[in-house]
Design an enzyme around this catalytic site. Structure first.
Site, mmCIF file in Angstrom:
data_model
loop_
_atom_site.group_PDB
_atom_site.id
_atom_site.type_symbol
_atom_site.label_atom_id
_atom_site.label_comp_id
_atom_site.label_asym_id
_atom_site.label_seq_id
_atom_site.Cartn_x
_atom_site.Cartn_y
_atom_site.Cartn_z
ATOM 1 N N GLY A 128 0.809 -1.218 0.000
ATOM 2 C CA GLY A 128 0.000 0.000 0.000
ATOM 3 C C GLY A 128 0.834 1.256 0.000
ATOM 4 C CB SER A 131 -2.013 6.870 -1.739
ATOM 5 O OG SER A 131 -2.728 5.784 -1.170
ATOM 6 C CE1 TYR A 289 -9.005 -0.451 9.615
ATOM 7 C CE2 TYR A 289 -9.586 0.441 11.762
ATOM 8 C CZ TYR A 289 -8.727 0.372 10.685
ATOM 9 O OH TYR A 289 -7.587 1.124 10.683
#
Length: 410
Positions: A128, A131, A289
């Site tokens: 990842g 960004s 999450y």
């Protein structure tokens, strides 16, 4: 050796008139009193003993003239000095090697953590990295000499990030490689490709993640948040574990979150029939999450216990609260909320600081199984301390991976 003396100063480390700070070839700092023509090991004002560690900062070179005079060349800024540049980052000699005195805090940036460090020869993978925090992590390590592999689903975005870094430092070593954590086949393809390069791996940063997505299944018949945030990273680490051990000393850094404290996950949930196939009935994305972030801490702790004897340490961390990254992109309400709090949260550079600290801090070279926030060790939740829960998660993760590998062969 000269006696200690005091004088008025705004800085306790400022040198009195007539004194000079120097460094021996083995890194010990000593103090020369030119008036008395004497030297001593402790600072003339504070009484502290210091040392400089590691190689010269990135871009610096030490030279010796024919008469034995040592001087230092800064090739990036094209300057020459007789002062060892590492003196700016000298550390106090501690009686207790496990004394983790905080050097940085919530306002520190990743580049500040890396000041004075030369990572030439170090290889790092960051998932990842195209960004947000991942990009600033990649940028910071690359600007200090590391060879950085940006492992990203959006390869075009990663390539644009690489160009940005090279425009800042043309000699930076940055590679882009495709990985989609929602596909275990993609994870396997990435690992195979990396192994084929023959490169070592000193730093593996498991940074990528998803947040706020509704119930969805991956091609591997797993709930997406669980797979992307935990299982795919577990699989990637397993595939690269031999490279990590062969490259030791090495580190695995798992980006978790303070949200792990709100997890409802229990040990009785860590069985294959509870997660595969997943159930949509009682799914709540925020709970998914939180549970995945607890998995991150448990995984890092168990990984450290297994690999520490092989020279690989693992730690987990919280980067910061509600930063303006791409995490809230899946729901307009989250995008609005994150935008409203943006002036009061960390920048991406500040968010990357704890990740970078865990990746390079010399005091963590042989210490793992810890959780960090704001570049400082802090206790995780009570559940995160559970060794039996960590072992159960590891067993579940292996079973899920093994069953899908068997399906691939068939």
């Amino acid at each position: 050796m000269a006696d200690r003396q005091t004088f008025d100063s705004d800085s306790e480390d400022e040198m009195p008139p007539g004194w000079e700070e120097r460094v021996t070839t083995d890194g010990k700092v000593y103090y020369a009193n030119h008036e008395a023509q004497k030297t001593q090991w402790f600072h003339p004002v504070t009484g502290k003993k210091k040392m400089v560690k590691g190689e010269l900062p990135y871009g610096w070179e030490r030279n010796i003239t024919d008469d034995g005079t040592v001087f230092y060349v800064d090739h990036i800024n094209q300057k020459t000095t007789y002062t060892d540049p590492r003196l700016a980052f000298a550390e106090e000699v501690k009686d207790n090697p496990l004394d983790f005195r905080q050097k940085f805090d919530a306002s520190s940036s990743a580049l500040q953590v890396l000041m004075g460090r030369d990572l030439t020869g170090k290889y790092a993978i960051i998932t990842g990295a195209n960004s947000g925090i991942g990009f600033e992590t990649a940028r910071s390590l690359a600007l200090h000499g590391a060879t950085v592999v940006m492992a990203c689903r959006d390869l075009e975005s990663a390539k644009r990030g690489k160009v940005t870094i090279l425009n800042e430092l043309a000699q930076a070593k940055v590679e882009t490689m495709h990985i989609d954590l929602a596909s275990l086949n993609s994870v396997k393809a990435f690992a195979d490709k990396y192994i084929q390069t023959g490169w070592p791996l000193h730093i593996l940063i498991l940074n990528a993640g998803v947040f706020g997505i509704g119930f969805s299944m991956t091609e591997d018949n797993l709930e997406q948040t669980f797979q992307v945030n935990h299982l795919a990273h577990f699989y990637l680490t397993r595939l690269l574990v031999n490279v990590l051990m062969e490259s030791a000393p090495a580190r695995v850094i798992v980006v978790s979150s303070e949200s792990h404290r709100m997890s409802t996950l229990s040990e009785r949930d860590l069985f294959e029939d509870r997660v595969s196939p997943p159930k949509a009935g009682n799914f709540w994305h925020f709970d998914a999450y939180n549970n995945s972030k607890l998995c991150n801490v448990l995984f890092a702790n168990e990984l450290n216990s297994r690999l520490l004897p092989h020279g690989v340490v693992a730690n987990s961390l919280h980067p910061g609260n509600m930063m303006s990254s791409g995490m809230p992109r899946h729901w307009w309400l989250y995008r609005l909320l994150f935008a409203l709090v943006r002036p009061f949260t960390k920048s991406m550079q500040q968010g990357a600081s704890t990740t970078v600290y865990c990746a390079v801090a010399e005091e963590l070279s042989n210490v793992g199984g810890l959780y960090f926030n704001n570049c400082c060790r802090c206790p995780p939740s009570k559940a995160a301390f559970s060794k039996s829960m960590a072992a159960a998660l590891w067993s579940l993760s292996e079973k899920l991976i093994d069953s899908r590998e068997r399906q691939r062969v068939q």
